[in-house]
Design a protein around this motif. Structure first.
Motif, PDB file in Angstrom:
ATOM      1  N   ASP A 207      59.788  14.449 -15.461  1.00 28.10           N
ATOM      2  CA  ASP A 207      59.927  15.835 -15.904  1.00 28.10           C
ATOM      3  C   ASP A 207      58.689  16.651 -15.573  1.00 28.10           C
ATOM      4  O   ASP A 207      58.779  17.835 -15.256  1.00 28.10           O
ATOM      5  CB  ASP A 207      60.198  15.885 -17.407  1.00 28.10           C
ATOM      6  CG  ASP A 207      61.578  15.350 -17.729  1.00 28.10           C
ATOM      7  OD1 ASP A 207      62.381  15.228 -16.787  1.00 28.10           O
ATOM      8  OD2 ASP A 207      61.846  15.055 -18.903  1.00 28.10           O
TER       9      ASP A 207
ATOM     10  N   MET B  17      58.582  19.902 -13.224  1.00 25.49           N
ATOM     11  CA  MET B  17      57.931  21.140 -13.621  1.00 25.49           C
ATOM     12  C   MET B  17      56.963  21.599 -12.524  1.00 25.49           C
ATOM     13  O   MET B  17      56.925  22.778 -12.191  1.00 25.49           O
ATOM     14  CB  MET B  17      57.196  20.928 -14.941  1.00 25.49           C
ATOM     15  CG  MET B  17      56.602  22.193 -15.422  1.00 25.49           C
ATOM     16  SD  MET B  17      56.653  22.513 -17.085  1.00 25.49           S
ATOM     17  CE  MET B  17      57.813  22.543 -18.051  1.00 25.49           C
TER      18      MET B  17
ATOM     19  N   VAL C 147      58.166  17.903 -22.263  1.00 24.52           N
ATOM     20  CA  VAL C 147      57.953  19.247 -22.789  1.00 24.52           C
ATOM     21  C   VAL C 147      57.472  19.198 -24.240  1.00 24.52           C
ATOM     22  O   VAL C 147      56.571  19.938 -24.635  1.00 24.52           O
ATOM     23  CB  VAL C 147      59.256  20.059 -22.659  1.00 24.52           C
ATOM     24  CG1 VAL C 147      59.233  21.270 -23.551  1.00 24.52           C
ATOM     25  CG2 VAL C 147      59.460  20.485 -21.210  1.00 24.52           C
ATOM     26  N   GLU C 148      58.035  18.291 -25.018  1.00 25.56           N
ATOM     27  CA  GLU C 148      57.603  18.172 -26.411  1.00 25.56           C
ATOM     28  C   GLU C 148      56.117  17.782 -26.469  1.00 25.56           C
ATOM     29  O   GLU C 148      55.361  18.287 -27.299  1.00 25.56           O
ATOM     30  CB  GLU C 148      58.433  17.111 -27.155  1.00 25.56           C
ATOM     31  CG  GLU C 148      59.928  17.267 -26.957  1.00 25.56           C
ATOM     32  CD  GLU C 148      60.607  18.006 -28.085  1.00 25.56           C
ATOM     33  OE1 GLU C 148      60.321  17.689 -29.243  1.00 25.56           O
ATOM     34  OE2 GLU C 148      61.425  18.903 -27.792  1.00 25.56           O
ATOM     35  N   LEU C 149      55.722  16.895 -25.552  1.00 26.58           N
ATOM     36  CA  LEU C 149      54.315  16.480 -25.515  1.00 26.58           C
ATOM     37  C   LEU C 149      53.412  17.655 -25.156  1.00 26.58           C
ATOM     38  O   LEU C 149      52.369  17.855 -25.764  1.00 26.58           O
ATOM     39  CB  LEU C 149      54.124  15.343 -24.511  1.00 26.58           C
ATOM     40  CG  LEU C 149      54.688  13.987 -24.933  1.00 26.58           C
ATOM     41  CD1 LEU C 149      54.519  12.969 -23.811  1.00 26.58           C
ATOM     42  CD2 LEU C 149      54.001  13.481 -26.191  1.00 26.58           C
ATOM     43  N   LEU C 150      53.857  18.432 -24.158  1.00 33.05           N
ATOM     44  CA  LEU C 150      53.084  19.609 -23.752  1.00 33.05           C
ATOM     45  C   LEU C 150      52.896  20.566 -24.925  1.00 33.05           C
ATOM     46  O   LEU C 150      51.792  21.042 -25.192  1.00 33.05           O
ATOM     47  CB  LEU C 150      53.819  20.361 -22.652  1.00 33.05           C
ATOM     48  CG  LEU C 150      53.535  20.016 -21.209  1.00 33.05           C
ATOM     49  CD1 LEU C 150      54.241  21.008 -20.308  1.00 33.05           C
ATOM     50  CD2 LEU C 150      52.051  20.045 -20.932  1.00 33.05           C
TER      51      LEU C 150
END
Lengths: 260, 410
Positions: A171, A175, B381-384
């Protein structure tokens, strides 16, 4: 065929004797049940479960699968000295692991769902389908790795790195690509990228079942349009099927030639 | 005998004062509404009895009270307009209007008020009209308790349910509106009050107004409309106690504020919208005591919006609480309740000791690059977001609630 069934049967005994599988069931069961009890309708529970399913199932399947194959080394060598076809042996080992793991997931998640919310459509079935497919995919990958690497430590290391790559880093790479190509129309590319990773494919298929799909704007609309119609659904299922079959087939080919 | 005579005298006296009554219906000599209208003088009452009248292009040019008994139906047959009012003090009550005609040249309405002041439309039903009620260059009118249902399929082939153009001091209350292009449409309208209406399932907006200053909107319900509610280019708007709900779609929002100045938005509820409140170039708006529940984005506020004050709102279970397109922030957030807040309150004063940052990194990223939405809810994304929430680098540093509430604002 008979030998295949016998091997699967033996596998089941073996799995049930170890407590691994029971713990795995209990975890899913307690988790799903708990999510229902702490308030939340079936949609919220499905969404919360989604991340766990996408995170835990690949990890457990790939690590447990590799370890299992290495542990069965002596058993495999013993059986190979008997007049048994390699095909039956490999398939037996694979099905003997992936089927119980899938079943355990279906029971652990499915049973609390049924007595909390009854049979449901849409999201719930896609969640179960994604979980089962991911189990098959990552068990297959595990076997491929275990056949390929002679050394146990190396094999498990590769398995964990591969899981990290598919579950998280992929992911990040997406991105990076999306921002690097910001200037270009990316809708089609996202569609293709979503299929190249079974975890992403599973996530998008599940997300599209919920209201929040509307948040995904044009991208979401494109996904809904693609995965919503018959051809898209068929392609998605086909892709999941290929993801299940390809590692097993590659592993199988390597297994046929492997010098034990 | 004398008593009867006295009563008769009184009745005659009153009827002279309030005008005569003219009856239209199958049991009366007048069989059509148009005949009835032509038989009345200024100040008369026209009573229309139960039945269906296939009439169109009716026109009222003197003071008149139009009363329907038993909900008579006036059917325009999908051609032209039905009733045009060009006089003051006309009241229309108890009718059903069906089928003003679709036209790409004329704005055919079931009831049109043209420079008609002090009028009223009450307790009427409007079915399958192009425009239902059209008020133009009028003032001091009342539109009350009507049911308006359209059958709109496409925006270009449908009109608005209640359409006001250059009006003043109009009250729109208690109407139930569905299935038109816009539910309530106001343009160049001042000092009006829109209250207790329900506007749903319209193709475009439940409520839509532009260039309309000093208006009040309260206790309305807007739900399930194509794109929610849009308000633009207006000053001194007061919106209270409204419901904005169930507007899902890639371009739908509960409420769009565009170029709105010096307005108030108080005690409204936004639930289950793709975007609850979308603010673009809106300044000095007081946003207080609203509930934002289960929206995709509770609030999207563009960087060209300044000096808006968010205080005492509740943000509950939204996918994103606040999204913006800039690292700068010119609005203030204070004493809101955020269900995602994980801080603590050592001195027990009900206000969290750690400030809350409502903008997620991911929401900023998708603002720049929409296809990145395919990564929604992925672990990466959650980690970011987690990392960013501890050490903010990219999210607006000043978009902060310094005093997040520990409990719901009541």
């Amino acid at each position: 065929m008979n030998t295949l069934l016998k091997i699967i049967k033996y596998q089941l005994h073996d799995l049930l004797r170890g407590k691994w599988v029971l713990v795995y069931t209990a975890v899913f069961f307690v988790l799903t049940d708990g999510l229902f009890r702490f308030g939340g309708d079936s949609d919220q529970v499905s969404l919360s479960l989604m991340n766990i399913v996408l995170f835990v199932i690949p990890l457990v399947s790939i690590v447990f699968g590799t370890m299992f194959f290495y542990n069965s080394r002596e058993f495999i060598e013993l059986l190979l000295s008997q007049p048994i076809s390699r095909a039956a042996l490999f398939l037996g080992l694979y099905l003997g692991l992936s089927l119980p793991l899938s079943a355990v997931f279906l029971v652990g998640v499915g049973v609390p769902f049924i007595y909390h919310a009854g049979f449901l459509g849409g999201a719930y079935w896609i969640l179960l389908l994604a979980g089962t497919s991911l189990t098959c995919v990552f068990t297959g990958i595990a076997f491929l790795i275990a056949v390929h690497y002679e050394q146990r430590v190396k094999g498990i290391g590769v398995a964990i790195v591969l899981w990290l790559l598919l579950a998280i880093l992929y992911d990040g790479i997406i991105m990076f690509i999306l921002f690097a190509l910001e200037e270009y129309p990316l809708e089609k590319l996202t569609l293709i990228l979503s299929m190249l990773n079974p975890i992403d494919l599973g996530r998008i298929l599940i997300l599209l079942q919920f209201d929040i799909a509307a948040l995904m704007g044009y991208t979401g609309a494109l996904f809904t349009k693609f995965y919503g119609n018959h051809i898209g659904t068929v392609i998605a299922l086909l892709t999941l099927g290929i993801w299940c079959a390809a590692p097993v087939w590659l592993g199988f080919r390597a297994f046929l030639k492997k010098d034990f | 005998m004398r008593v009867t005579a006295a009563i008769a005298l009184i009745i005659i006296g009153f009827s002279n004062l309030y005008g005569n009554s003219v009856h239209v219906g199958s049991q009366y000599s007048l069989g059509t509404v148009s005949e009835g209208i032509s038989k009345t003088k200024s100040g008369d009452t026209l009573i229309v009895h139960e039945g269906t009248f296939l009439e169109r292009n009716l026109s009222i040019s003197h003071k008149l009270t139009l009363i329907g008994i038993g909900q008579p139906i006036i059917d325009g047959g999908q051609i032209g307009e039905i009733l045009r009012v060009v006089a003051d003090s006309v009241t229309i009550e108890g009718f059903t209007f069906i089928g003003s005609g679709l036209s790409h040249l004329d704005e055919n309405a079931a009831v049109l008020f043209e420079e008609a002041h002090f009028g009223a439309i009450r307790n009427c039903t409007f079915l399958d009209n192009y425009f239902a009620i059209y008020i133009s260059k009028s003032s001091h009118c009342l539109i009350e308790n009507n049911i308006i249902r359209g059958d709109a399929k496409t925006e270009s082939r449908s009109g608005n349910a209640i359409h006001l153009w250059y009006c003043k001091e109009i009250i729109i209350m208690g109407n139930h509106i569905s299935g038109h292009r816009d539910g309530i449409y106001l343009e160049f309208v001042e000092n009006c009050e829109v209250m207790d209406n329900k506007s749903s399932e319209n193709l475009r907006y439940g409520l839509h107004f532009m260039f309309s200053n000093h208006n009040q909107y309260h206790d309305n319900q807007f739900y399930n409309n194509g794109a929610g509610v849009a308000v633009m280019y207006s000053r001194h708007v007061d919106m209270r106690d409204n419901l904005f709900a169930d507007n899902w779609g890639s371009a739908a929002y509960g409420l769009l504020l565009k170029d709105i100045y010096d307005s108030t938005l108080i005690n409204n509820r936004f639930s289950k919208n793709t975007i609850g409140l979308y603010s673009e170039a809106s300044n000095r708006v007081q946003i207080e005591g609203n509930d934002f529940v289960s929206n995709g984005w509770a609030v999207k506020i563009m960087a060209n919006s300044m000096d808006n004050i968010f205080t005492g709102n509740n943000f509950i279970s939204n996918t994103f609480d606040i999204a913006t397109n800039s690292r700068q922030n010119f609005n203030s957030f204070n004493q809101n309740y955020w269900s995602r807040y994980r801080g603590y309150d050592l001195d027990k004063d009900g206000i969290g000791d750690v400030p809350f940052r409502p903008v997620k990194l991911f929401s900023l990223m998708i603002e720049r690059n929409e296809p990145a939405l395919m990564l929604m809810r992925s672990i990466f994304v959650e980690l970011l977001d987690l990392a960013e929430s501890y050490i903010p680098i990219l999210t607006p540093a000043t978009l902060i609630d310094e005093q997040p509430r520990m409990r719901l604002n009541s």
